[in-house]
Scaffold this active site. Sequence first.
Site, PDB file in Angstrom:
ATOM      1  N   LEU A 563       0.807  -1.151  -0.118  1.00 57.09           N
ATOM      2  CA  LEU A 563      -0.037  -0.025   0.033  1.00 57.09           C
ATOM      3  C   LEU A 563       0.882   1.197   0.023  1.00 57.09           C
ATOM      4  O   LEU A 563       1.784   1.374   0.845  1.00 57.09           O
ATOM      5  CB  LEU A 563      -0.896   0.001   1.203  1.00 57.09           C
ATOM      6  CG  LEU A 563      -1.783   1.003   1.232  1.00 57.09           C
ATOM      7  CD1 LEU A 563      -3.058   0.989   0.390  1.00 57.09           C
ATOM      8  CD2 LEU A 563      -2.584   1.481   2.590  1.00 57.09           C
ATOM      9  N   HIS A 564       0.582   2.073  -0.875  1.00 54.06           N
ATOM     10  CA  HIS A 564       1.292   3.307  -1.012  1.00 54.06           C
ATOM     11  C   HIS A 564       0.195   4.328  -1.197  1.00 54.06           C
ATOM     12  O   HIS A 564      -0.523   4.396  -2.331  1.00 54.06           O
ATOM     13  CB  HIS A 564       2.512   3.154  -1.924  1.00 54.06           C
ATOM     14  CG  HIS A 564       2.272   2.753  -3.288  1.00 54.06           C
ATOM     15  ND1 HIS A 564       2.097   1.515  -3.621  1.00 54.06           N
ATOM     16  CD2 HIS A 564       1.882   3.330  -4.490  1.00 54.06           C
ATOM     17  CE1 HIS A 564       1.559   1.115  -5.118  1.00 54.06           C
ATOM     18  NE2 HIS A 564       1.583   2.283  -5.545  1.00 54.06           N
TER      19      HIS A 564
END
Length: 663
Positions: A563-564
């Site tokens: 997740l970014h």
Amino acid sequence: MDTDVDDTCKAGGEGEKGKPIVVLLMGAPGSGKSTFCDQVIRSSARPWVRICQDTINNGKSGTKVQCLKNAARALKEGKSVFIDRCNLESEQRADFMRLGALQVEMHAVVLDLPAKLCVSRSVKRTDHEGNLQGGKAAAVVNSMLRKKELPKLSEGFSRIVFCQNESDVQATLDTYIGLGALDTLPHGCFGQKNPDAKVQLGIMKFLKKVDVPSNARSNASRGQDSAPPEATEVKNPICEGRENISSLSDIAGDITRLHSRGGLHCNVIANAANWRLKPGGGGVNAAIFSAAGPALEVATKEQAKSLSPGNAVVVPLSSASPLHISEGVTHVIHVLGPNMNPNRPNCLDGDYVKGCKILRMAYTSLFEGFLSTVRSQEKLPKGSIEKIGSKPSVLLGHSKDAPKIFSLKSDQKIKRDGVYEHERSKKCKGSQNEVGSDINVSRAGKVNANNDNTGGSNSKVWGSWAQALYNIAMHPQKHKDDLLEIADDFVVLNDLYPKAKKHILVLARCDGLDHLADVSKEHLQLLKMMHAMGLKWAEKFLLEDASLVFRLGYHSVPSMRQLHLHVISQDFDSKHLKNKKHWNTFTTAFFRDSVDVIEEISNHGKATLMDEESVLLMELRCHRCRSAHPNIPRLKSHITNCRAPFPASLLQNGRLVLAPSNT
Ligand code: AMP
């Protein structure tokens, strides 16, 4: 092929005798039509005249009408006539068939020799009457062969002979050489097209053709009548293949839509790339890069920076790529053929012998690359793949109109519930990535856009190239020189391929949180911290340049694992922003504003995610004034100058981050 001269009805026998004959030669440039005529004329007792449009006008090129006039005159004088012209299409033959009204026999001799042979002969010749020689000949031969329509008796022929090799040609030569002035030949079709062509049902469905493959062996032998050509035609021209190629056909269609449009399963697409391995150009290369999304460019860069003629590079395609998801393409093989452009490296400079060598090298590299992908699939643990009996195949993007498809001898195909898998995840960590796990896709092959985890898993297969952020998140110390900030729950880093003047990523460090689809209420705190960190960095950049405007958000379906949060300035002034996918993933609803994600997770426990495929279907629109643009260069030149206010929806709820002086 044996000669059928024995079947010649000699003078005095039964039936009609002594009629002049018109032989329409049919064949690609380089198939030997003129040589055939010359040899018969030189040795036959029967008077023959050769009619050739390239020389009909006192040795110069003339018209079809002149050919017809001269032919009619010769026939009236009792001579037989060769029409020495390619005559590959029935329409081209139709005018000459009118000569049949002059009480003559109409024959067709089809010199259906391998394309490879015709090309090499016509490229090498130096004194061709029609000046079809050298480099241009190859293109002409290929383009003519694509249009080839085999002759049928119904066109008005009384006799058709198909020759597929030199011995067939020799036998037919012997027949016509031995034909006396009053002799006739049996009527019907003799010989047929190479029966080794395997017609793939998928291709036929794609082309909506119902060609029937012939099972009969080549038999253009004497008097032995083959099945009528109407029943045995295989329209796809068959080229010669290498040992391990079971079939090769030339088909027309969109190389990026073979599964969705035609039900074809092609794991590997061969892309006639440019030497820089860049997405550009207007043809197949651009189409493949565009269909595969940014993942292909990133993955390509990991493999090679450029390519020299004759070489190929195999690039595994991310399982998140639309081309992988909807078409089942697991690898793209970029291959570079000989270069004839003096402005690019390694120009051939007219050396066609060298060109042929390079072309052979290019095909060899391509097939070796394909074999390596087949072998890597075979190494997968038993049970991790379903054998469905079809063959892994590679599809060569030759031009938008003419891809070629090849199947290799292997019965392994990786397919599972409509999802094609590759490199199943020795490289992925965590049980959700173990061999046998399924990507979260619907039956239609689309990523489940609503995070509706009916299978209880949001797991997704990530190619090795897509692990870079995950590796950084798990081992930040190893990458500390590249990081802007390291915290317990996240790290901050510059995007390696920034799509704007300022583009950073806030990367969650929580293992198992691969993408937004994995996020639930328990991650709310993390999301808020990531948002705060993104804001902090945006504000820092705004102090340096108050003209910037930032947006913070997530891609609905990311290309990289872990997740970014993207923190990206809205100038989109970047050489890395190259295609529709790049643009639309940051400027449409595919980009989920961090503030909205937090709200949705807080209210519903999940975020609304947009289908990845839709991104490519949307127009290119300015993110400020919403005007539409035909291509990226035009869009980029527009956005450089567009000062329209941002849409009202973006100005609400803190979706845009501006310098205090601009609010
Ligand atoms: P997404 O499509 O949301 O997964 O975006 C992934 C982002 O990561 C893209 O903007 C890439 O440019 C960027 N990226 C790819 N590889 C790296 C890397 N090794 N380091 C930093 N950023 C990367």
